[in-house]
Design a protein around this motif. Structure first.
Motif, PDB file in Angstrom:
ATOM      1  N   ILE A   1       0.565  -1.320  -0.335  1.00 15.68           N
ATOM      2  CA  ILE A   1       0.466  -0.443  -0.287  1.00 15.68           C
ATOM      3  C   ILE A   1       0.666   1.587  -0.477  1.00 15.68           C
ATOM      4  O   ILE A   1       0.785   2.053  -0.757  1.00 15.68           O
ATOM      5  CB  ILE A   1      -1.139  -0.060   1.194  1.00 15.68           C
ATOM      6  CG1 ILE A   1      -1.523  -1.068   1.086  1.00 15.68           C
ATOM      7  CG2 ILE A   1      -1.508   1.596   1.391  1.00 15.68           C
ATOM      8  CD1 ILE A   1      -2.972  -1.069   2.579  1.00 15.68           C
ATOM      9  N   LEU A   2       1.770   1.179   0.820  1.00 19.34           N
ATOM     10  CA  LEU A   2       3.072   2.654   0.846  1.00 19.34           C
ATOM     11  C   LEU A   2       3.582   2.766  -0.183  1.00 19.34           C
ATOM     12  O   LEU A   2       3.320   3.488  -1.297  1.00 19.34           O
ATOM     13  CB  LEU A   2       4.309   1.798   1.814  1.00 19.34           C
ATOM     14  CG  LEU A   2       3.509   2.196   3.461  1.00 19.34           C
ATOM     15  CD1 LEU A   2       4.411   1.967   4.043  1.00 19.34           C
ATOM     16  CD2 LEU A   2       3.114   3.423   3.596  1.00 19.34           C
TER      17      LEU A   2
ATOM     18  N   ARG B   1       2.221   1.802  -2.862  1.00 23.47           N
ATOM     19  CA  ARG B   1       0.805   2.210  -4.283  1.00 23.47           C
ATOM     20  C   ARG B   1       0.643   3.834  -4.248  1.00 23.47           C
ATOM     21  O   ARG B   1       0.689   5.103  -5.186  1.00 23.47           O
ATOM     22  CB  ARG B   1      -0.526   1.538  -3.639  1.00 23.47           C
ATOM     23  CG  ARG B   1       0.223   0.443  -5.108  1.00 23.47           C
ATOM     24  CD  ARG B   1      -1.521   0.015  -3.625  1.00 23.47           C
ATOM     25  NE  ARG B   1      -1.455  -2.009  -4.399  1.00 23.47           N
ATOM     26  CZ  ARG B   1      -2.088  -3.038  -4.208  1.00 23.47           C
ATOM     27  NH1 ARG B   1      -4.174  -1.956  -3.672  1.00 23.47           N
ATOM     28  NH2 ARG B   1      -2.668  -3.669  -3.957  1.00 23.47           N
ATOM     29  N   ILE B   2       1.241   4.483  -2.986  1.00 18.43           N
ATOM     30  CA  ILE B   2       0.963   5.656  -2.440  1.00 18.43           C
ATOM     31  C   ILE B   2       1.820   6.109  -3.183  1.00 18.43           C
ATOM     32  O   ILE B   2       1.557   7.624  -4.308  1.00 18.43           O
ATOM     33  CB  ILE B   2       0.835   5.891  -0.818  1.00 18.43           C
ATOM     34  CG1 ILE B   2      -0.410   5.116  -0.181  1.00 18.43           C
ATOM     35  CG2 ILE B   2       0.586   7.383  -1.110  1.00 18.43           C
ATOM     36  CD1 ILE B   2      -0.569   5.152   0.961  1.00 18.43           C
ATOM     37  N   THR B   3       3.093   5.782  -3.107  1.00 14.41           N
ATOM     38  CA  THR B   3       4.196   6.491  -3.697  1.00 14.41           C
ATOM     39  C   THR B   3       4.206   6.909  -4.883  1.00 14.41           C
ATOM     40  O   THR B   3       4.669   7.883  -5.127  1.00 14.41           O
ATOM     41  CB  THR B   3       5.392   5.631  -3.251  1.00 14.41           C
ATOM     42  OG1 THR B   3       5.567   6.319  -1.575  1.00 14.41           O
ATOM     43  CG2 THR B   3       6.741   7.018  -3.195  1.00 14.41           C
ATOM     44  N   ALA B   4       4.130   5.951  -5.723  1.00 16.08           N
ATOM     45  CA  ALA B   4       3.844   6.245  -6.967  1.00 16.08           C
ATOM     46  C   ALA B   4       2.550   6.701  -7.868  1.00 16.08           C
ATOM     47  O   ALA B   4       2.962   6.842  -8.279  1.00 16.08           O
ATOM     48  CB  ALA B   4       3.167   4.417  -7.631  1.00 16.08           C
ATOM     49  N   ALA B   5       1.212   6.703  -6.305  1.00 12.71           N
ATOM     50  CA  ALA B   5       0.310   7.243  -7.310  1.00 12.71           C
ATOM     51  C   ALA B   5       0.597   9.076  -7.123  1.00 12.71           C
ATOM     52  O   ALA B   5       0.201   9.699  -7.606  1.00 12.71           O
ATOM     53  CB  ALA B   5      -1.260   6.792  -6.063  1.00 12.71           C
ATOM     54  N   LEU B   6       1.896   9.204  -5.983  1.00 12.64           N
ATOM     55  CA  LEU B   6       2.006  10.662  -5.540  1.00 12.64           C
ATOM     56  C   LEU B   6       3.138  11.514  -6.679  1.00 12.64           C
ATOM     57  O   LEU B   6       3.348  12.381  -6.430  1.00 12.64           O
ATOM     58  CB  LEU B   6       1.847  10.481  -4.207  1.00 12.64           C
ATOM     59  CG  LEU B   6       1.160  10.896  -3.464  1.00 12.64           C
ATOM     60  CD1 LEU B   6       1.369  10.669  -1.774  1.00 12.64           C
ATOM     61  CD2 LEU B   6       0.206  11.977  -3.678  1.00 12.64           C
ATOM     62  N   HIS B   7       3.369  10.489  -7.601  1.00 14.53           N
ATOM     63  CA  HIS B   7       4.828  10.944  -8.589  1.00 14.53           C
ATOM     64  C   HIS B   7       4.477  12.061  -9.084  1.00 14.53           C
ATOM     65  O   HIS B   7       5.564  12.594  -9.181  1.00 14.53           O
ATOM     66  CB  HIS B   7       5.123   9.865  -9.319  1.00 14.53           C
ATOM     67  CG  HIS B   7       4.888  10.141 -10.493  1.00 14.53           C
ATOM     68  ND1 HIS B   7       3.192   9.070 -10.730  1.00 14.53           N
ATOM     69  CD2 HIS B   7       4.894  10.090 -11.596  1.00 14.53           C
ATOM     70  CE1 HIS B   7       2.526   9.326 -12.124  1.00 14.53           C
ATOM     71  NE2 HIS B   7       3.372  10.150 -12.675  1.00 14.53           N
TER      72      HIS B   7
END
Lengths: 501, 208
Positions: free
Chosen positions: B7-8, B10-16
């Motif tokens: 999940i972490l 995924r979040i990091t990727a989502a926020l790029h």
């Protein structure tokens, strides 16, 4: 932000559960509109709440400043989510709480069921929670032989009536007092057969019905409205005291919460606890708010768990035009002011999240291509009332338009032949590209007049344009165009400045 | 990969491509000055709007007011840290809840009222905060009995929520109470009295 992203972004992982609509919105709306009783109930309820909200919002001279702070806080949370989640976990764990992470609804459901089984019980009491509604927890627990008792009055009405929620705050908003009385008389054991439809007496009947459950339950399940990263604190906002009962009396408490519910610190509550009650029930403050930080010896549950849920939230976060939908604090002001919601009701949206916020959140969580969810962004007249009412200023109309674009783009690649809409748009592009093109088309106007016939109305257009004439007529076009009329009636006054091309 | 790691990431990727948001503007009211009399008046107005019963008394009059408010109670519970001048220890209806001597849930259910103090109150929203310290007790005692008599010292009243939060220890179990239990679930009309105490009596004490 401490996380440095390296490499290509991964594909978003979408959510599942009670988010996939089976019937396109227009078809569902058409059916629901036929329910005149429901429409009357909704009209009454939404107008009541609108007036209350406006009154209490007008009392605060700094309402807009609170909205600005709320919106900016949520943007900050989303941008720093990994660090805030880690901080929350550290603090919640240090105070004796146990954190579980769930990628999707199935994983979350399984974690909860296993935790319940550990307590050797097959009954749990529940505080109203959108997250557990979204993941279909009650249905899953039933399959596992565990009975979950909803304790919020509206949830109880829905559960006893074998119905579905139609509003995120007042799930039984589509039922009036008489219908509620009838459900209680039919489904509630030991109910007074002379029960009237007075709301106060209906509330008392619910109290009698649930009292034993509260006092004897070993496990409670809740959602959470807010989680404070810097202390590891959880908050539940409620009215009836069913929340306090569930959060205080059982030995085990299991909370299910979306990862986006975090707030950085205690001081943020001063913003959100002003925004939320006034926006949702139109009260200066809701009757009860409970805050707990892990385990407190000698007070409340000693076995405290939190399930942190993704289920498509990271996919919504990856949509740069749609990610602010995650700022939603589930107040329901947007549905209460929406002219579409007021008429179709929540069931037409087919998802756990109805109304304007549901029309963006649902397809963002599941992806625009999921089943019939691509019809949801069209469930709006784009009037913007939702944006005005939103306490955290989510620009819902803008995201609706963005998602309509996503829908059109996603279908473009899949069809070999151009659609009627493609051809119409192409034709419109040609017509409006030059005055001459338009003039040529306008020569066709008399044919339109002919088609309209004696009553001077066109009742049915061909092809997809038939949708437009389904509920309205087009007046017959005039015999000549405005431009023709202008040319005939007006002699240019100052020919020296006239330049003909 | 564990669920947390996944999940972490995924979040990091989502926020790029996420922009860096600016600081939070806090231009809303965080301080106020209101004379004591007005502050009391505002709190009383809000609480009465919630259908709570409110008395405003001077400190010496408190014990008599408590007796009056509890006169119909067949039994009542108090937390162990309540000021001993506030109650009559010889009252046979009295039950004291203390660490190591707690009342069971069914004993609380048979108790008709509860007397507590409070930590801080917000006049503008009519909100009283209990924080579980010794004169307020654990959460269950102010929840299960149907009638709550709550003492609010004037020194604990502020006007605004932003003024109240610094006075709260956020890691204690907190209960914010704004009137007796209520619901708006039927036709969105507020009705008082569901699962929490159906009767809330507030005694605001001047000079305390």
């Amino acid at each position: 932000m401490s996380n440095v992203f390296m490499g290509m972004p991964a594909l978003p992982v979408f959510g599942d559960g009670n988010l996939h609509i089976e019937e396109p919105f227009p078809a569902a709306a058409h059916r629901e509109l036929g329910n005149t009783q429901m429409r009357a109930n909704l009209r009454h309820a939404t107008h009541t709440i609108r007036d209350k909200r406006l009154k209490v919002v007008a009392e605060l001279p700094d309402w807009e400043e609170l909205r600005d702070a709320g919106s900016a806080t949520k943007d900050l949370v989303m941008a720093n989510l990994p660090a805030l989640l880690e901080e929350f976990e550290k603090n919640f764990t240090a105070r004796g709480g146990i954190i579980h992470w769930a990628r999707d609804s199935h994983e979350a459901n399984k974690i909860v069921a296993d935790l319940i089984r550990e307590q050797n019980t097959t009954e749990v009491v529940k505080v109203k929670s959108m997250a557990t509604q979204e993941i279909g927890l009650n249905e899953y627990l039933e399959e596992q032989g565990i009975s979950a008792f909803e304790t919020d009055l509206a949830e109880l009405i829905v559960q006893l009536g074998h119905d579905k929620p139609s509003h995120i705050l007042v799930p039984a908003i589509h039922k009036n007092r008489t219908e509620v009385r009838d459900i209680f008389l039919k489904e509630m054991p030991n109910v007074d057969p002379n029960l009237t439809d007075e709301p106060r007496l209906l509330a008392m009947a619910a109290r009698e019905h649930l009292r034993r459950k509260f006092l004897s339950a070993k496990v409670a399940i809740s959602g959470a409205n807010f989680a404070l990263a810097d202390s590891g604190t959880l908050a539940v906002v409620e009215s009836e005291g069913n929340g306090r009962m569930c959060l205080t009396l059982p030995e085990t408490l299991i909370t299910v919460m979306g990862i986006e519910k975090l707030l950085p610190a205690k001081e943020d509550l001063e913003v959100f606890m002003q925004l939320l009650p006034r926006s949702s029930t139109g009260e200066r403050m809701n009757p009860y708010t409970s805050l707990w930080t892990g385990v407190t010896e000698g007070d409340g549950p000693q076995n405290v768990h939190l399930v942190l849920l993704d289920n498509g939230r990271t996919a919504a976060l990856a949509d740069k035009y749609g990610r602010t939908a995650l700022n939603c604090i589930r107040c329901s002001a947007c549905m209460n002011v929406c002219p579409v919601y007021e008429r179709t009701g929540g069931h037409a949206y087919g998802s756990t999240y109805p109304g304007p916020i549901g029309a963006i959140l649902t397809p963002l969580l599941t992806g625009i291509k999921s089943e019939e969810n691509s019809s949801l962004p069209y469930a709006s007249s784009l009037c913007g009332a939702c944006f005005d009412a939103c306490p955290v200023k989510i620009n819902i109309p803008e995201i609706l338009v963005h998602l309509r674009g996503e829908d059109v783009d996603s279908k473009r690649g899949t069809k070999k032949l151009p659609t009627q809409m493609d051809l119409m748009m192409k034709g419109a592009g040609w017509a409006f590209s030059s005055g001459k093109h338009l003039a040529l088309l306008e020569k066709g106007l008399p044919f339109g007049k002919l088609a309209a016939g004696r009553d001077k109305k066109i009742k049915r257009l061909p092809g997809i344009a038939a949708g437009w004439t389904q509920s309205r007529d087009i007046p017959a076009p005039p015999a000549q165009s405005f431009r023709d009329w202008w040319k005939k009636d007006h002699t240019p006054v100052a020919p020296t400045h006239q330049q003909e091309n | 990969m564990s669920a947390k790691e996944e999940i972490l990431s995924r979040i990091t990727a989502a926020l790029h491509d996420a922009p860096n948001p600016g600081p939070v503007p806090r231009d809303y009211r965080t301080t106020s000055d209101m004379a004591e009399a007005e502050l009391i008046e505002l709190l009383v107005d809000r609480l009465e709007d919630y259908k709570a019963h409110v008395d405003v008394v001077d400190a010496p009059g408190l014990p008599a007011t408590i007796v009056e408010r509890l006169k119909d109670a067949t039994s009542y519970v108090i937390p162990h840290g309540i000021d001993e001048r506030w109650f009559d220890a010889a009252d046979t209806r009295l039950r004291i809840d203390a660490p190591g001597a707690v009342l069971s849930v069914s004993e609380l259910d048979e108790t008709s009222a509860v007397l507590t103090s409070s930590a801080v109150s917000v006049a503008e929203s009519g909100t009283i905060v209990l924080d579980g310290t010794a004169n307020q007790g654990r959460r269950a005692i102010s929840l299960v009995p149907d009638h709550h008599v709550c003492v609010v010292p004037v020194s604990s009243i502020v006007r605004l929520l932003p003024e109240a939060l610094p006075r709260m220890d956020i890691t204690r179990p907190l209960t914010w109470i704004s009137g007796p239990s209520a619901t708006s679930d039927i036709e969105l009309e507020r009705v008082e009295g569901v699962h929490g105490p159906r009767q809330l009596d507030v005694i605001i004490v001047k000079g305390l």
